[in-house]
Design an enzyme around this catalytic site. Structure first.
Site, PDB file in Angstrom:
ATOM      1  N   THR A   1       0.861  -1.198   0.000  1.00 27.23           N
ATOM      2  CA  THR A   1       0.000   0.000   0.000  1.00 27.23           C
ATOM      3  C   THR A   1       0.886   1.232   0.000  1.00 27.23           C
ATOM      4  OG1 THR A   1      -1.774  -1.149   1.165  1.00 27.23           O
ATOM      5  CG2 THR A   1      -1.834   1.235   1.244  1.00 27.23           C
TER       6      THR A   1
ATOM      7  N   PHE B   1       1.228   5.148   0.819  1.00 26.56           N
ATOM      8  CA  PHE B   1       0.665   6.195   1.676  1.00 26.56           C
ATOM      9  C   PHE B   1       1.316   7.529   1.311  1.00 26.56           C
ATOM     10  CE2 PHE B   1      -1.431   3.661   5.052  1.00 26.56           C
ATOM     11  CZ  PHE B   1      -0.928   2.400   4.751  1.00 26.56           C
TER      12      PHE B   1
HETATM   13  O1  PRE Z   1      -7.222  -0.780   8.124  1.00 26.45           O
HETATM   14  C1  PRE Z   1      -6.030  -0.504   8.181  1.00 26.45           C
HETATM   15  O2  PRE Z   1      -5.238  -1.082   8.913  1.00 26.45           O
HETATM   16  C2  PRE Z   1      -5.522   0.558   7.324  1.00 26.45           C
HETATM   17  O3  PRE Z   1      -4.498   1.114   7.603  1.00 26.45           O
HETATM   18  C3  PRE Z   1      -6.306   0.901   6.091  1.00 26.45           C
HETATM   19  C4  PRE Z   1      -5.868   0.166   4.839  1.00 26.45           C
HETATM   20  C5  PRE Z   1      -6.551   0.823   3.601  1.00 26.45           C
HETATM   21  O4  PRE Z   1      -7.231   1.820   3.698  1.00 26.45           O
HETATM   22  O5  PRE Z   1      -6.371   0.289   2.516  1.00 26.45           O
HETATM   23  C6  PRE Z   1      -4.429   0.294   4.652  1.00 26.45           C
HETATM   24  C7  PRE Z   1      -3.654  -0.696   4.182  1.00 26.45           C
HETATM   25  C8  PRE Z   1      -4.206  -2.008   3.822  1.00 26.45           C
HETATM   26  O6  PRE Z   1      -4.198  -2.024   2.426  1.00 26.45           O
HETATM   27  C9  PRE Z   1      -5.584  -2.210   4.305  1.00 26.45           C
HETATM   28  C10 PRE Z   1      -6.289  -1.220   4.853  1.00 26.45           C
END
Ligand code: PRE
Length: 415
Positions: free
Chosen positions: A279, A281
């Site tokens: 992911t 950020f």
């Molecule tokens: O729910 C979490 O732990 C988050 O940080 C959110 C979140 C997202 O929004 O995509 C972040 C990374 C992962 O891909 C899954 C969830």
């Protein structure tokens, strides 16, 4: 850190007035570029923002004391309102008091969405090691926490390698006046968590953030877990819920750190469908950083086009291609204020086209003259253009096996 209480979207956060002003000044700023190419280039290079664009700032602090600002009523005789002179005269504010670094102490306060144990908290720790991570219950609250000086930065997910873009944050980037000052890519390593002693066969439900559920869908099915899926605000919040409610028929998808924090057992490790689940950020701040050219930078922009015409995207892409600037991402989102364009054709009727905002990331710094020239050209055939930020790229070596914990060290931010 006061981790226990996640910031909630209470009345004290709801401040529509500043937001309306901010939204207006966003389009004003974009149009201001039309005055001259030189002005626009300077504006892009410096990425300046005026005080008028900021949320109300708290009274400045000098030597730990809140300074008193003069009352707005200019007709009041000054001598009546001033405190008698003492030897403890306040020193004038200097430029260092106004620096974007935190004024309240050494630790940077970083807002993220979720509760402790969320991947966003790990991303905050990767972006700003040893920061004071502040949990917020919604993305919008994390934006407001920075605007209202409750936090110094926000760290928010914008895209995932399996689930795609996190559209809500693209929309919020446009509605708020924060600047992107960095990015981090976090390998996301999901675990299946349940109360100690619970076996897989007993499970009737799996709960998590919708992105996390989507990222593990095939693996869950392969494991024979054809049970109900339920969405939660964040992964760690789901784990916390299972623990707090003592749910013996429910598992959560979350990080190993969430298991530790909430006393859950790990039933299965690494359940994401793709081992290289990552992911991305972005880090947001009230002030932009000064773009540089001595290390790889990325710039994020958003643009729109309100006239009849063809080939907007072709022209935009050419402006970058001719200058040998690589694009790393294009995203389109519906135009909130003008979602549909009607085109009348006397013979056939009325065609309805969707209107879009285009978000583009390209691999160059705004201090690079190629990027300045590309934007100057693009500005000639767009009705709206805003630089969301020009920031160092995350260049950390890729290790998809690394656990998603906040202990990883690296930062692609301003500080
Ligand atoms: O729910 C979490 O732990 C988050 O940080 C959110 C979140 C997202 O929004 O995509 C972040 C990374 C992962 O891909 C899954 C969830």
């Amino acid at each position: 850190m006061e981790a226990a209480a996640a910031i909630r979207n209470t009345a004290s956060f709801a401040s529509p007035a500043p937001r309306i002003r901010l939204a207006r000044s966003a389009s004003v700023a974009a149009r201001a570029g039309s005055s001259s190419r030189g002005d626009w280039q300077t504006a892009c290079a410096i990425l300046s923002s005026t005080n008028d664009n900021q949320a109300p700032a708290p009274a400045p602090k000098v030597n730990g004391q809140t300074t008193k600002l003069a009352p707005p009523d200019a007709t009041t005789p000054a001598s009546l309102d001033l405190a008698p002179a003492t030897t403890n005269l306040k020193r004038p504010l200097s430029i260092s008091d106004l620096a974007p670094a935190p004024l309240h102490g050494a630790q940077l306060r970083v807002a993220y969405q979720g509760v402790p144990g969320a991947y966003s908290e790990a991303a905050a720790g990767k972006a700003y090691p040893n920061c004071d991570a502040i949990p917020c219950d919604q993305f919008e609250v994390a934006f407001q926490a920075v605007e209202l000086w409750i936090a110094d930065r926000a760290v928010l997910p914008v895209e995932n390698s399996l689930g795609g873009s996190i559209h809500r944050n693209y929309d919020l980037l446009l509605r708020h006046r924060l600047h992107i000052v960095g990015e981090v890519q976090l390998p996301v390593h999901h675990c299946l968590l349940a109360l100690p002693g619970v076996r897989r066969e007993l499970l009737a439900r799996v709960i998590s953030h919708p992105q996390a559920l989507a990222q593990c869908e095939h693996t869950l099915t392969r494991m024979g877990l054809n049970v109900a899926r339920e969405a939660h605000d964040d992964t760690a919040g789901a784990a916390q819920h299972v623990a707090a409610q003592g749910l013996r028929d429910t598992a959560a998808i979350a990080s190993a750190r969430a298991a530790e924090l909430y006393g859950l057992a790990v039933l299965a490790d690494g359940i994401q469908d793709d081992a290289s689940n990552v992911t991305r950020f972005v880090m947001l701040a009230r002030e932009p950083i000064i773009p540089r050219t001595d290390r790889p930078f990325k710039t994020s922009i958003v643009l729109a086009h309100d006239r009849e015409g063809t080939s907007l995207l072709f022209k935009v892409l050419s402006a970058f291609a001719f200058r040998d600037i690589s694009l790393t991402k294009i995203e389109s989102r519906p135009h909130r204020h003008r979602p549909i364009r009607l085109v009348d054709d006397a013979n056939v009727g009325t065609a309805k086209h969707f209107e879009y905002m285009f978000y583009i990331d390209f691999q160059a710094s705004m201090a690079d003259v190629r990027a300045q020239n590309a934007l100057a050209e693009i500005q000639e055939f767009t009705s709206f253009l805003r630089v969301l930020g020009s920031y160092p790229m995350d260049m950390t070596p890729w290790d998809s096996t690394a656990p998603s914990s906040a202990s990883s060290t690296s930062s692609s931010s301003d500080q």
